[in-house]
Design a protein around this motif. Sequence first.
Motif, short mmCIF file in Angstrom:
data_model
loop_
_atom_site.label_atom_id
_atom_site.label_comp_id
_atom_site.label_asym_id
_atom_site.label_seq_id
_atom_site.Cartn_x
_atom_site.Cartn_y
_atom_site.Cartn_z
N THR A 32 -15.47 -10.64 18.60
CA THR A 32 -14.01 -10.47 18.28
C THR A 32 -13.60 -11.77 18.05
OG1 THR A 32 -13.63 -11.00 20.77
CG2 THR A 32 -13.56 -8.56 19.79
N ARG A 33 -12.31 -11.87 17.34
CA ARG A 33 -11.58 -13.39 17.24
C ARG A 33 -10.79 -13.56 18.28
NH1 ARG A 33 -11.61 -16.06 12.73
NH2 ARG A 33 -9.51 -16.55 12.79
N LYS A 34 -11.06 -14.74 18.93
CA LYS A 34 -10.26 -15.17 20.18
C LYS A 34 -9.97 -16.51 19.95
CE LYS A 34 -11.10 -11.87 23.70
NZ LYS A 34 -9.62 -11.61 24.00
N TYR A 35 -8.93 -17.16 20.65
CA TYR A 35 -8.68 -18.57 20.68
C TYR A 35 -9.57 -19.30 21.70
CZ TYR A 35 -6.10 -23.10 21.17
OH TYR A 35 -5.67 -24.17 20.98
N CYS A 36 -10.14 -20.32 21.04
CA CYS A 36 -11.26 -21.36 21.85
C CYS A 36 -10.42 -22.62 21.92
CB CYS A 36 -12.33 -21.63 20.82
SG CYS A 36 -13.52 -22.75 21.64
N LYS A 37 -10.31 -22.93 23.23
CA LYS A 37 -9.64 -24.14 23.78
C LYS A 37 -10.13 -25.48 23.36
CE LYS A 37 -11.10 -23.87 28.65
NZ LYS A 37 -10.65 -23.65 29.68
N THR A 38 -11.59 -25.33 23.10
CA THR A 38 -12.36 -26.35 22.81
C THR A 38 -12.18 -26.91 21.17
OG1 THR A 38 -13.84 -25.74 24.26
CG2 THR A 38 -14.77 -27.62 22.75
N CYS A 39 -12.36 -25.88 20.44
CA CYS A 39 -12.09 -25.99 19.14
C CYS A 39 -10.53 -26.10 18.69
CB CYS A 39 -12.66 -24.72 18.50
SG CYS A 39 -14.40 -24.62 18.32
N ASN A 40 -9.69 -25.61 19.59
CA ASN A 40 -8.13 -25.65 19.21
C ASN A 40 -7.65 -24.80 18.12
OD1 ASN A 40 -5.69 -26.50 20.06
ND2 ASN A 40 -5.78 -28.33 18.89
N ARG A 41 -8.67 -23.74 18.17
CA ARG A 41 -8.16 -22.51 17.02
C ARG A 41 -8.72 -21.19 17.43
NH1 ARG A 41 -12.37 -23.50 12.07
NH2 ARG A 41 -14.01 -24.64 13.55
N HIS A 42 -8.51 -20.30 16.29
CA HIS A 42 -9.00 -18.90 16.58
C HIS A 42 -10.38 -18.99 15.83
CE1 HIS A 42 -5.04 -17.77 17.98
NE2 HIS A 42 -5.81 -16.74 18.49
N THR A 43 -11.42 -18.40 16.58
CA THR A 43 -12.72 -18.47 16.18
C THR A 43 -13.30 -17.07 16.60
OG1 THR A 43 -13.62 -19.53 18.17
CG2 THR A 43 -13.29 -20.73 16.20
N ALA A 44 -14.31 -16.74 16.00
CA ALA A 44 -15.28 -15.51 16.39
C ALA A 44 -16.10 -15.70 17.79
CB ALA A 44 -16.22 -15.15 15.26
N HIS A 45 -16.02 -14.98 18.64
CA HIS A 45 -16.53 -15.06 19.76
C HIS A 45 -17.58 -13.81 19.94
CE1 HIS A 45 -13.55 -17.87 20.90
NE2 HIS A 45 -14.06 -18.32 22.01
N ARG A 46 -18.78 -14.14 20.32
CA ARG A 46 -19.80 -13.27 20.31
C ARG A 46 -20.34 -12.94 21.66
NH1 ARG A 46 -23.38 -14.48 15.99
NH2 ARG A 46 -21.91 -13.88 14.82
N GLU A 47 -20.70 -11.80 22.00
CA GLU A 47 -21.34 -11.42 23.45
C GLU A 47 -22.64 -12.29 23.39
OE1 GLU A 47 -23.49 -7.78 25.51
OE2 GLU A 47 -22.17 -7.49 23.86
N THR A 48 -22.88 -12.86 24.55
CA THR A 48 -24.20 -13.68 25.02
C THR A 48 -25.15 -13.03 25.75
OG1 THR A 48 -23.34 -14.61 26.77
CG2 THR A 48 -23.14 -15.89 24.65
N LYS A 49 -26.44 -13.16 25.94
CA LYS A 49 -27.43 -12.39 26.57
C LYS A 49 -27.09 -12.90 28.11
CE LYS A 49 -30.99 -11.22 23.71
NZ LYS A 49 -32.43 -11.35 23.60
#
Length: 49
Positions: A32-49
Motif C-alpha cells: 500500500t501507499r502510506k506516509y513515511c516519516k523518514t522519507c517525509n513523503r508518501h511511498t509504497a510500503h510492502r509486507e516484510t517476512k
Amino acid sequence: MNQKIVLACTVCASRNYTTSKNRSQQPERLETRKYCKTCNRHTAHRETK
C-alpha cells in the motif's frame, strides 16, 4: 486466523506500520501507499517476512 504483519518502506526500508491480515485468504504480500516519516513523503510500503 489473523496474523500480525509489518509494513516496510520500499525506499528507505524503515519498518513504520503494523497491521493484521488473514494469510489463508490472502497469501500474496500486501503493498500500500502510506506516509513515511523518514522519507517525509508518501511511498509504497510492502509486507516484510
